[in-house]
Write a protein that holds these residues in place. Structure first.
Motif, PDB file in Angstrom:
ATOM      1  N   ALA A   1     -31.682  38.425  -3.118  1.00  0.00           N
ATOM      2  CA  ALA A   1     -32.444  39.028  -2.017  1.00  0.00           C
ATOM      3  C   ALA A   1     -33.946  38.788  -2.167  1.00  0.00           C
ATOM      4  O   ALA A   1     -34.664  38.697  -1.177  1.00  0.00           O
ATOM      5  CB  ALA A   1     -32.154  40.523  -1.956  1.00  0.00           C
ATOM      6  N   PHE A   2     -34.431  38.703  -3.396  1.00  0.00           N
ATOM      7  CA  PHE A   2     -35.865  38.478  -3.599  1.00  0.00           C
ATOM      8  C   PHE A   2     -36.265  37.073  -3.137  1.00  0.00           C
ATOM      9  O   PHE A   2     -37.378  36.861  -2.674  1.00  0.00           O
ATOM     10  CB  PHE A   2     -36.241  38.677  -5.063  1.00  0.00           C
TER      11      PHE A   2
ATOM     12  N   SER B   1     -32.081  47.526   0.430  1.00  0.00           N
ATOM     13  CA  SER B   1     -32.192  48.354  -0.779  1.00  0.00           C
ATOM     14  C   SER B   1     -33.656  48.546  -1.135  1.00  0.00           C
ATOM     15  O   SER B   1     -34.514  47.731  -0.789  1.00  0.00           O
ATOM     16  CB  SER B   1     -31.422  47.721  -1.937  1.00  0.00           C
ATOM     17  N   ARG B   2     -33.916  49.627  -1.825  1.00  0.00           N
ATOM     18  CA  ARG B   2     -35.299  50.028  -2.086  1.00  0.00           C
ATOM     19  C   ARG B   2     -36.107  48.972  -2.858  1.00  0.00           C
ATOM     20  O   ARG B   2     -37.224  48.659  -2.444  1.00  0.00           O
ATOM     21  CB  ARG B   2     -35.292  51.364  -2.831  1.00  0.00           C
ATOM     22  N   PRO B   3     -35.566  48.387  -3.941  1.00  0.00           N
ATOM     23  CA  PRO B   3     -36.375  47.393  -4.651  1.00  0.00           C
ATOM     24  C   PRO B   3     -36.736  46.191  -3.775  1.00  0.00           C
ATOM     25  O   PRO B   3     -37.843  45.667  -3.855  1.00  0.00           O
ATOM     26  CB  PRO B   3     -35.476  46.958  -5.817  1.00  0.00           C
ATOM     27  N   VAL B   4     -35.794  45.788  -2.939  1.00  0.00           N
ATOM     28  CA  VAL B   4     -36.048  44.626  -2.073  1.00  0.00           C
ATOM     29  C   VAL B   4     -37.078  44.981  -1.014  1.00  0.00           C
ATOM     30  O   VAL B   4     -37.975  44.188  -0.697  1.00  0.00           O
ATOM     31  CB  VAL B   4     -34.722  44.140  -1.434  1.00  0.00           C
TER      32      VAL B   4
ATOM     33  N   MET C   1     -39.399  47.148  -1.396  1.00  0.00           N
ATOM     34  CA  MET C   1     -40.697  47.194  -2.091  1.00  0.00           C
ATOM     35  C   MET C   1     -41.261  45.789  -2.277  1.00  0.00           C
ATOM     36  O   MET C   1     -42.456  45.551  -2.113  1.00  0.00           O
ATOM     37  CB  MET C   1     -40.542  47.871  -3.449  1.00  0.00           C
ATOM     38  N   ALA C   2     -40.368  44.862  -2.631  1.00  0.00           N
ATOM     39  CA  ALA C   2     -40.813  43.478  -2.827  1.00  0.00           C
ATOM     40  C   ALA C   2     -41.362  42.913  -1.517  1.00  0.00           C
ATOM     41  O   ALA C   2     -42.372  42.196  -1.512  1.00  0.00           O
ATOM     42  CB  ALA C   2     -39.655  42.624  -3.345  1.00  0.00           C
TER      43      ALA C   2
END
Lengths: 465, 127
Positions: free
Chosen positions: B44-45, B65-68, B70-71
């Motif tokens: 996803a990144f 999703s939250r980390p993605v 945020m990225a």
């Protein structure tokens, strides 16, 4: 059940409502016709919101788009058992699940839809992680909440080949994080090459990075491969990226844009296969405003940005890190030091650690030189940690007030955290960065009564939307 | 602003993290024709990095999703997530501004109160 579906018998419904696995059914148009209680719990979605909606938009599973288990089952009539994926809840949390599917038929045997059961694998994942020491990736070790998000990010970041920018104070473990990303990546078997951009003069840094060809300048008697070449298909770690000159920034930007580089004196560019991880302790956005760092280069290296919190913001990691360093120095120096005395740990916890994890490592290494017994005493710590007023040797290791002070402090911290989390022990333990059983043990040791109130039934003030 | 809409079966794709296609529209150019791009498979990144490289500054997607997310924020992409509906309806809502200010009925089920996930480069996640 929705009116278009055959009604469930009362016993069947009671069973479906009582099991821990999520169950939903869909009609021929992929709309949800039944959604049990466990499905509500796992997805975080109320049944009334789910019924009648498209299952892919309710379930939001990683398998929906290309590997839908239910679609396969409805196409070939074969049930699927325990296919793993993840769903995304409304708060953005990924929940690992396993899915099983079956065809739904009416009394005449006609297919009227499908049923999917799914199991929340979060607990299993957590146990797996605990067994594997998930809070330890490479040499990066933590049990702090402030590091948790970082740990969750590492596997995904490692799997990609995007550039990464690591920000953090000096000594906070930026290179360790870069190594952890490299070690968890498909490039793990390839080289990890690190270079400190702030440690070399500009011209030297340029030839170190790009290399040169024989005869490129006086004294270049043979080809010298640069770090970009040496890193090959691995990872190049550019530490202190904020220190490089504007001229070198331009060259580096071209490398990142064109995915190729030219050694000094070369007539042909070479392809870049290396993944770049950059790090800095400086605020690059401020450097951009001041005009000393190029914005375009910033965006190139800033695809994923990871921020390492300083040690003073994750003090709960100090005992763990101290233990880790003691174990490592025991191994390296063939010693059998058992650990830190409680008073020593108190002093370590009280320090602000401007030098971060590196400073802690140095303090433990120094203690190993001075310590001749089994335990690291306060006297083995540098005077700056013990306090300038008293000589280290004068600290009485059996001094009760220190222990009392620690207990008072722990008691206050735990009580405050419990109140903040409405006596929900799980949430309190998580906030304190300790396991629930450790919290129970500490509460028992400190004589803290367990309140009658059950925090699980009360809303959490800090829970995500 | 160049905006990307994840697309699957003529609707917004349910999960950005595994989405495979986006429809891109530059709303600053009048009568601009939409284009379709294939996102990198897998990570996803990489999808976020790809979109940033294409000059995308706003992403309209389903669950993310939250980390993605945020990225994406860190890459300077504003995320309007947990959107569901026919792609044409979503694009219309984006064009007339109702998607952006949250006054629309194109939320995913159970995400009724969600609005913008984040805005601009360097902003953390919103609660």
């Amino acid at each position: 059940m929705c009116p278009t579906s055959p009604p469930l018998t009362a016993p069947a419904e009671a069973i479906l409502e009582s099991i821990c696995d999520g169950v939903f059914t869909v009609d021929a148009d992929w709309r949800i016709t039944y959604f049990n209680h466990a499905a509500e719990q796992i997805t975080g979605m109320a049944r009334e919101d789910a019924l009648g909606q498209l299952c892919s938009e309710v379930f939001r599973c990683s398998l929906c788009e290309q590997h839908c288990a239910l679609r396969e089952t409805l196409e070939n009539g074969q049930p699927i058992a325990q296919r793993e994926g993840f769903i995304i809840r409304a708060d953005g949390e990924r929940v690992p699940i396993s899915i099983s599917t079956a065809v739904l038929r009416d009394a005449a045997g006609n297919i009227i839809g499908g049923a999917e059961t799914f199991r929340d694998l979060s607990e299993v994942e957590a146990l797996r992680n605990e067994l594997k020491g998930q809070f330890r990736i490479g040499d990066l070790i933590s049990r702090s909440r402030s590091m948790e998000e970082l740990y969750h990010l590492i596997p995904a970041v490692a799997a990609s080949s995007s550039s990464v920018l690591i920000e953090g104070e000096t000594g906070s473990g930026k290179e360790l994080l870069a190594r952890a990303i490299h070690g968890s990546s498909p490039r793990a078997a390839e080289p990890f090459v690190a270079i400190n951009c702030g440690a070399l003069p500009d011209t030297l840094l340029e030839s170190e990075l790009f290399g040169y060809k024989k005869g490129a300048f006086t004294g270049a008697e043979q080809d010298k491969p640069g770090r970009l070449k040496l890193a090959g298909r691995g990872t190049l770690f550019l530490d202190e990226i904020g220190e490089i000159s504007p001229a070198l920034q331009v060259r580096l930007l071209r490398v990142l844009q064109e995915h190729q580089f030219e050694p000094l004196g070369a007539t042909r560019a070479e392809p870049l296969q290396t993944r770049i991880i950059a790090a800095t302790h400086r605020d690059l956005t401020r450097l951009i405003q001041e005009g000393t760092f190029r914005q375009d280069l910033f965006y190139r290296i800033h695809v994923v940005s990871l921020k390492l919190p300083p040690l003073r913001e994750r003090k709960e990691d100090i005992p763990l890190l101290a233990e880790h360093f003691i174990s490592r120095f025991n191994r390296l120096q063939n010693r059998q030091i058992r650990g830190c005395r409680p008073q020593t740990l108190d002093l370590l916890m009280a320090h602000d650690w401007p030098g971060n994890v590196r400073e802690l490592e140095n303090v433990i290494e120094r203690a190993f030189i001075l310590c001749r017994g089994d335990w690291i005493d306060p006297g083995h710590l540098p005077p700056a940690l013990v306090g300038s007023g008293a000589a280290p040797a004068a600290v009485d290791i059996a001094q009760r007030p220190i222990r009392n002070a620690r207990q008072q402090s722990e008691r206050q911290i735990i009580l405050t955290a419990l109140q903040q989390h409405r006596f929900n022990r799980q949430a309190t333990a998580r906030a304190l960065g300790i396991h629930k059983t450790t919290l129970y043990r500490k509460m028992h040791a400190l004589g803290l009564e367990l309140p009658q109130q059950d925090g699980r039934s009360a809303p959490q003030p800090d829970s995500d939307a | 602003m160049k905006t990307a809409f994840t697309i699957w079966q003529d609707r917004i794709a349910p999960v950005f993290d595994v989405a495979s296609r986006v429809r891109c529209i530059d709303f600053t150019t009048p009568h601009a024709e939409p284009s379709e791009l294939t996102l990198p498979a897998g990570d996803a990144f990489d999808k976020v990095g790809f979109l940033a490289g294409q000059g995308i500054r706003r992403l309209v997607c389903g669950a993310i999703s939250r980390p993605v997310q945020m990225a994406a924020c860190q890459a300077g992409i504003e995320v309007i997530g947990f959107v569901a509906g026919e792609i044409d309806d979503v694009i219309s809502a984006c064009r007339n501004g109702s998607l952006h200010n949250g006054r629309h009925s194109l939320n995913m089920p159970g995400c009724g109160c969600r609005r913008r996930q984040c805005c601009g480069q360097g902003r953390g996640r919103h609660r």
